[in-house]
Design an enzyme around this catalytic site. Structure first.
Site, PDB file in Angstrom:
ATOM      1  N   TYR A 105       0.824  -1.208   0.000  1.00 37.19           N
ATOM      2  CA  TYR A 105       0.000   0.000   0.000  1.00 37.19           C
ATOM      3  C   TYR A 105       0.857   1.257   0.000  1.00 37.19           C
ATOM      4  O   TYR A 105       0.510   2.260  -0.635  1.00 37.19           O
ATOM      5  CB  TYR A 105      -0.945  -0.005   1.197  1.00 37.19           C
ATOM      6  CG  TYR A 105      -2.072  -0.993   1.074  1.00 37.19           C
ATOM      7  CD1 TYR A 105      -2.736  -1.176  -0.137  1.00 37.19           C
ATOM      8  CD2 TYR A 105      -2.485  -1.757   2.166  1.00 37.19           C
ATOM      9  CE1 TYR A 105      -3.771  -2.084  -0.259  1.00 37.19           C
ATOM     10  CE2 TYR A 105      -3.523  -2.671   2.057  1.00 37.19           C
ATOM     11  CZ  TYR A 105      -4.162  -2.829   0.847  1.00 37.19           C
ATOM     12  OH  TYR A 105      -5.184  -3.725   0.728  1.00 37.19           O
ATOM     13  N   GLU A 163     -12.024  -7.741   8.395  1.00 36.59           N
ATOM     14  CA  GLU A 163     -11.349  -8.283   7.217  1.00 36.59           C
ATOM     15  C   GLU A 163     -12.313  -8.663   6.097  1.00 36.59           C
ATOM     16  O   GLU A 163     -11.928  -8.672   4.929  1.00 36.59           O
ATOM     17  CB  GLU A 163     -10.520  -9.498   7.626  1.00 36.59           C
ATOM     18  CG  GLU A 163      -9.429  -9.154   8.619  1.00 36.59           C
ATOM     19  CD  GLU A 163      -8.621 -10.364   9.039  1.00 36.59           C
ATOM     20  OE1 GLU A 163      -7.388 -10.307   8.889  1.00 36.59           O
ATOM     21  OE2 GLU A 163      -9.216 -11.353   9.503  1.00 36.59           O
TER      22      GLU A 163
END
Length: 313
Positions: A105, A163
């Site tokens: 990321y 998640e």
């Protein structure tokens, strides 16, 4: 047990949890590293985005990068709760791949900021104050701050939501870039990460179903309440910075997918579903958000996504 008595299996590996062992092995088989993808190939595609579109994806990746902490804090708290080595070994694999996600990321963010780290810092410091991100963090903090009143099964419901729901709209929005033949490496990493998170959510469901004996499960009403809140927050997050002209993404399709995904996780833990949304159309671009479609990264890796190997021996 007397001081002279002990379990011999404490001193060597013994398989006790076949479901978790299977997920551990699946995680190992699909290991990957961020340096195997060449993110610089996507830099030219930033010019293909409007200002609104670029800001939207900056915002999405700001949340995804920050969200790693939400996951890892929970993992650190959960990994010590189980004596079974299969569960411990599974979590070791999950923790490892989460660090890969974090570095990925960071690299992708810099692509959208044209490698201007100072501009990224300024943007992130403002974006994390945005209500759409704060609402996610505040919701999670409220649940976590219930402290001793939060049961172990409720903690696992929380992990399923973190998640399995709180990343879904971001993953889907990124996957739409592939339809326009841009950000191919970013889409490749998104496929890998969304696949990993599906494995992680499935593991939380397995532990919730099979390895929390003796812990009373929350009521269906409580579970539905948490799922409804999470889905609402996730759908609101998607539209918070969505481009005014929906050229790249289909917001309605993504929100429907979030609700469909919530139903899928509810079914996996044996709880009645909430929503009426059907399975996504076969053309829906998030192709790897299910274990059934799992493939080994190395089976389809190409030099387009690999770093250059220099033989300097």
């Amino acid at each position: 047990m007397s001081a002279t008595e002990f379990l011999a299996s404490e001193y060597y590996y013994t398989g006790e949890c076949p479901d978790m062992r299977e997920l551990r092995d699946l995680s190992i088989a699909n290991n990957w590293n961020e340096f195997e993808l060449c993110y610089a190939r996507d830099e030219k595609d930033v010019d293909c985005l409007t200002e609104d579109e670029c800001d939207f994806y900056k915002f999405v990746f700001c949340f995804l990068a920050a969200a790693d902490d939400l996951v890892n804090v929970n993992l650190d708290n959960l990994v010590t709760l189980f004596p079974q080595k299969d569960i411990q070994h599974y979590y070791a694999e999950q923790i490892r791949i989460e660090t890969v996600h974090s570095r990925t990321y960071s690299a992708v963010q810099l692509v959208f900021f044209r490698n201007d780290a100072i501009a990224r810092d300024r943007y992130v410091l403002e974006a994390v104050k945005d209500g759409a991100i704060r609402r996610k963090i505040d919701w999670l903090s409220r649940i976590q701050n219930e402290g001793d009143e939060l049961t172990l099964p409720e903690k696992y419901i929380l992990m399923i939501l973190i998640e399995g729901i709180f990343f879904v709209s971001s993953f889907a929005a990124i996957s739409y870039l592939r339809r326009h033949s841009i950000f191919q490496v970013t889409c490749q990493s998104n496929d890998l990460i969304s696949r990993d998170e599906t494995i992680h959510t499935t593991a939380s469901c397995c532990i919730y179903n099979n390895w929390l004996k003796g812990h009373p499960k929350p009521s269906v009403k409580r579970i539905h309440q948490l799922f409804k809140e999470a889905v609402e927050i996730e759908c609101d997050f998607l539209v918070a910075r969505a481009p005014k002209a929906a050229r790249l993404i289909d917001i309605d399709a993504i929100q429907s997918f979030v609700r469909f995904t919530a139903n899928r996780w509810l079914s996996m833990i044996g709880v009645p579903t909430i929503y009426d949304d059907p399975a996504p159309d076969p053309t829906f671009p998030l192709a790897l958000m299910s274990l059934e479609k799992n493939v080994n990264f190395f089976e389809h890796r190409s030099t387009a996504y690999s770093g250059n190997l220099v033989n300097d021996l």
